[in-house]
Write a protein that holds these residues in place. Structure first.
Motif, PDB file in Angstrom:
ATOM      1  N   GLY A 204       0.825  -1.203   0.000  1.00 40.64           N
ATOM      2  CA  GLY A 204       0.000   0.000   0.000  1.00 40.64           C
ATOM      3  C   GLY A 204       0.852   1.242   0.000  1.00 40.64           C
ATOM      4  O   GLY A 204       2.080   1.180  -0.193  1.00 40.64           O
ATOM      5  N   SER A 226      -4.603   3.434   5.609  1.00 37.82           N
ATOM      6  CA  SER A 226      -5.625   3.664   4.584  1.00 37.82           C
ATOM      7  C   SER A 226      -6.912   2.911   4.879  1.00 37.82           C
ATOM      8  O   SER A 226      -7.885   3.024   4.132  1.00 37.82           O
ATOM      9  CB  SER A 226      -5.093   3.254   3.206  1.00 37.82           C
ATOM     10  N   ILE A 228      -7.129  -0.565   5.207  1.00 34.97           N
ATOM     11  CA  ILE A 228      -7.118  -1.855   4.502  1.00 34.97           C
ATOM     12  C   ILE A 228      -6.352  -2.876   5.322  1.00 34.97           C
ATOM     13  O   ILE A 228      -5.308  -2.575   5.899  1.00 34.97           O
ATOM     14  CB  ILE A 228      -6.489  -1.714   3.101  1.00 34.97           C
ATOM     15  N   THR A 230      -4.326  -6.304   4.961  1.00 37.54           N
ATOM     16  CA  THR A 230      -3.643  -7.113   3.949  1.00 37.54           C
ATOM     17  C   THR A 230      -2.974  -8.298   4.617  1.00 37.54           C
ATOM     18  O   THR A 230      -2.279  -8.136   5.618  1.00 37.54           O
ATOM     19  CB  THR A 230      -2.583  -6.286   3.199  1.00 37.54           C
ATOM     20  N   THR A 242      -6.582  -9.151   0.297  1.00 44.43           N
ATOM     21  CA  THR A 242      -6.709  -7.726   0.618  1.00 44.43           C
ATOM     22  C   THR A 242      -8.167  -7.449   0.945  1.00 44.43           C
ATOM     23  O   THR A 242      -9.061  -7.822   0.173  1.00 44.43           O
ATOM     24  CB  THR A 242      -6.253  -6.848  -0.560  1.00 44.43           C
ATOM     25  N   GLU A 244     -11.701  -5.198   1.979  1.00 46.01           N
ATOM     26  CA  GLU A 244     -12.336  -3.975   1.511  1.00 46.01           C
ATOM     27  C   GLU A 244     -11.741  -2.798   2.250  1.00 46.01           C
ATOM     28  O   GLU A 244     -11.157  -2.946   3.328  1.00 46.01           O
ATOM     29  CB  GLU A 244     -13.848  -4.038   1.776  1.00 46.01           C
ATOM     30  N   GLU A 245     -11.870  -1.607   1.683  1.00 42.70           N
ATOM     31  CA  GLU A 245     -11.327  -0.409   2.331  1.00 42.70           C
ATOM     32  C   GLU A 245     -12.333   0.155   3.317  1.00 42.70           C
ATOM     33  O   GLU A 245     -13.480   0.435   2.970  1.00 42.70           O
ATOM     34  CB  GLU A 245     -10.973   0.641   1.285  1.00 42.70           C
ATOM     35  N   TYR A 246     -11.916   0.306   4.568  1.00 40.24           N
ATOM     36  CA  TYR A 246     -12.782   0.853   5.605  1.00 40.24           C
ATOM     37  C   TYR A 246     -12.627   2.377   5.650  1.00 40.24           C
ATOM     38  O   TYR A 246     -11.599   2.919   5.229  1.00 40.24           O
ATOM     39  CB  TYR A 246     -12.452   0.227   6.960  1.00 40.24           C
ATOM     40  N   ASP A 247     -13.622   3.039   6.194  1.00 37.52           N
ATOM     41  CA  ASP A 247     -13.625   4.505   6.192  1.00 37.52           C
ATOM     42  C   ASP A 247     -12.888   5.081   7.400  1.00 37.52           C
ATOM     43  O   ASP A 247     -13.257   6.145   7.908  1.00 37.52           O
ATOM     44  CB  ASP A 247     -15.063   5.033   6.148  1.00 37.52           C
ATOM     45  N   GLU A 249      -8.822   4.605   9.795  1.00 40.82           N
ATOM     46  CA  GLU A 249      -7.531   3.935   9.932  1.00 40.82           C
ATOM     47  C   GLU A 249      -7.708   2.682  10.783  1.00 40.82           C
ATOM     48  O   GLU A 249      -8.405   2.702  11.797  1.00 40.82           O
ATOM     49  CB  GLU A 249      -6.513   4.864  10.602  1.00 40.82           C
TER      50      GLU A 249
END
Length: 400
Positions: A204, A226, A228, A230, A242, A244-247, A249
């Motif tokens: 990342g 970010s 994520i 991993t 990997t 999903e991207e969380y909103d 940190e």
């Protein structure tokens, strides 16, 4: 919110206050009286209250009556960036912002400085003992990784410019291996017997906030700034999954239930629960607190202690999910937590340049009697036996 009531002593117990008003003959005379006397009604009411009382509350109150010893606090001149407790002895390492590592021996009577290791040119970032406790590894803003002998203070291994960017996180593995993550998302695996890394993977662009693995050490899970998660297959030297991207940190992690459950803390105060090897999406989530969570330490297979922005150490039971109360508190935000080799103490460091110890042995009696009946609002402010403060209810109960 905590209640800051100072310690107090009752001048006499309930029994003493009764006996001072009358003799034993006075009490014998009351046997001939009516059964509905105020004294007997009070006893009956107390019995009913005791029967209705939550089993967890009973256990906590019983522990509060015991003498709870813990080592004195440590105060440093410089800002403390990390702490690490030895897995073998009562030794704590304290890393500061000028690049030094201070080693203290501790017991219930004193915390004694035994050595200062001047190992880095810039601020330390992370320190950790190896599994035997005889080597301490450290990383710093100067991009170096150091391995130092705890007994002699001699340098065992030095990796200068180990990363292109400052190293943020370090984790010790078995067989002389360590992994490191830097400020820009690069993870490296090292064999300290060799001069170069075993592999290097870019996962990342943000800093690696935490890294964790289980006993098998096949998968390494990394959280980052970010939002994520991993996972890396250490055997195959490649990315495994990997998330999903969380909103927010993702800041810290811990393993529970014989390493089958992964708990992840966040900057919004939420906890995300993952099944091991299923790192793509969480299986459950909990709202722990309204403040950012910066660190956590598993205490038992079910209980976790967390802390962060508000400086309060809180305990929670995860299976079933329940807030247990406040373990301790600092005046300023807490950066790191660690647990002693015997599981008796938790150590915490804060922005106030201090390290405090908390005796958590009472969790052994609480862990097995948790049920789902609880008052969440009350539990969030409940002061556990190790806390510096007393509960308001405990204070007023002495005035009844």
């Amino acid at each position: 919110m905590t209640y800051d009531f100072k310690e107090f002593e009752k001048n006499s117990s309930d029994d003493e206050s009764i006996s001072s008003d009358g003799t034993e003959e006075d009490f014998n005379m009351s046997d001939d009286g009516d059964d509905d006397s105020p004294i007997e009604e009070s006893v009956v009411e107390d019995d009913i209250e005791e029967e209705d009382e939550d089993e967890v509350v009973k256990a906590i109150k019983a522990e509060k009556k015991r003498e709870r010893d813990h080592p004195p606090s440590i105060t440093c001149d410089e800002f403390i960036v990390d702490i690490s407790l030895s897995p073998a002895k009562n030794i704590i390492a304290v890393a500061d912002i000028v690049g030094d590592i201070h080693l203290y021996e501790f017991n219930t009577e004193e915390t004694k400085l035994v050595n200062t290791l001047e190992v880095h040119l810039k601020a330390c970032r992370d320190i950790e003992f190896n599994s035997d406790g005889n080597i301490i590894f450290s990383t710093a803003k100067d991009k170096s990784i150091m391995a130092t002998d705890v007994e002699t203070g001699k340098l065992k291994r030095c990796y200068e410019n180990a990363h292109q960017d400052p190293v943020y996180r370090l984790l010790c593995l078995e067989n002389n291996k360590i992994v490191t993550g830097d400020d820009c998302g690069t993870v490296k695996l090292w064999d300290v017997r060799k001069p170069d890394p075993v592999f290097s993977i870019k996962i990342g662009e943000e800093y690696i906030s935490d890294m964790i693995t289980n006993d098998a050490q096949k998968y390494l899970v990394c959280s980052d700034g970010s939002g994520i998660l991993t996972s890396i297959d250490l055997k195959a030297s490649k990315i495994y999954t990997t998330s999903e991207e969380y909103d927010c940190e993702l800041t810290c992690m811990g393993l529970f239930r014989s390493d089958t459950k992964l708990l992840v803390g966040s900057s919004t105060g939420k906890f995300y629960l993952f099944n091991w090897k299923e790192f793509g999406l969480h299986s459950d989530e909990y709202l722990g607190q309204k403040h950012a969570i910066s660190c956590m330490v598993p205490v038992t297979q079910n209980i976790v202690v967390t802390s962060g922005e508000d400086g309060v150490l809180r305990a929670a039971h995860m299976f079933p999910q329940r807030q247990l109360g406040i373990v301790g508190q600092h005046r300023l935000p807490v950066e790191h937590l660690d647990i002693s080799h015997d599981g008796r103490y938790i150590a915490s460091c804060s922005h106030d340049n201090d390290v405090k110890f908390w005796n958590i042995s009472y969790f052994e009696s609480i862990d097995n009697i948790i049920d789902e009946k609880h008052n969440k609002k009350r539990d969030m402010v409940n002061n556990l036996p190790s806390s510096s403060f007393k509960n308001a209810s405990d204070f007023f109960s002495g005035l009844a």
